[in-house]
Design a protein around this motif. Structure first.
Motif, short mmCIF file in Angstrom:
data_model
loop_
_atom_site.label_atom_id
_atom_site.label_comp_id
_atom_site.label_asym_id
_atom_site.label_seq_id
_atom_site.Cartn_x
_atom_site.Cartn_y
_atom_site.Cartn_z
N ASP A 139 0.83 -1.21 0.00
CA ASP A 139 0.00 0.00 0.00
C ASP A 139 0.86 1.26 0.00
OD1 ASP A 139 -2.29 -1.55 0.00
OD2 ASP A 139 -2.74 -1.23 2.14
N VAL A 140 1.90 1.26 0.80
CA VAL A 140 2.81 2.42 0.87
C VAL A 140 3.50 2.61 -0.48
CG1 VAL A 140 4.94 3.29 1.90
CG2 VAL A 140 3.15 2.33 3.37
N ALA A 141 3.95 1.54 -1.10
CA ALA A 141 4.61 1.64 -2.41
C ALA A 141 3.66 2.18 -3.46
CB ALA A 141 5.16 0.28 -2.83
N ALA A 142 2.42 1.71 -3.45
CA ALA A 142 1.43 2.20 -4.41
C ALA A 142 1.14 3.67 -4.18
CB ALA A 142 0.14 1.38 -4.30
N GLU A 143 1.05 4.07 -2.94
CA GLU A 143 0.80 5.49 -2.63
C GLU A 143 1.98 6.35 -3.09
OE1 GLU A 143 0.05 8.28 1.27
OE2 GLU A 143 -0.70 6.23 1.30
N GLN A 144 3.20 5.89 -2.87
CA GLN A 144 4.38 6.63 -3.31
C GLN A 144 4.41 6.77 -4.82
OE1 GLN A 144 7.41 4.32 -1.34
NE2 GLN A 144 7.51 5.73 0.39
N ALA A 145 4.02 5.72 -5.53
CA ALA A 145 3.97 5.78 -6.99
C ALA A 145 2.93 6.79 -7.45
CB ALA A 145 3.68 4.39 -7.57
#
Length: 70
Positions: free
Chosen positions: A19-25
């Protein structure tokens, strides 16, 4: 039971990291769009619109798929 608990915790952590990686993207994409918009404004490459009808026409025009030139 302890092994099952650690599996659940690992899975929750993995999902959180995803989830954090998707938000950062998503944030990176938004930043690029904002930078491109700012650059266009600085170049004077923009169009002022006013009123709901103008906004609707602009959104409709921008929403239409474009066919790449061969």
């Amino acid at each position: 039971p302890a092994a099952r608990t650690s599996e659940v915790v690992r899975e929750a952590l993995r999902r959180y990291q995803d989830d954090v990686a998707a938000e950062q993207a998503s944030i990176a994409v938004i930043e690029k769009v904002a930078e491109a918009g700012s650059a266009a404004i600085e170049r004077g490459d923009f169009r002022l619109v006013s009123g709901a009808d103008e906004v609707r026409r602009l959104v409709d025009r921008l929403s239409k798929p474009t066919i790449p030139h061969a």
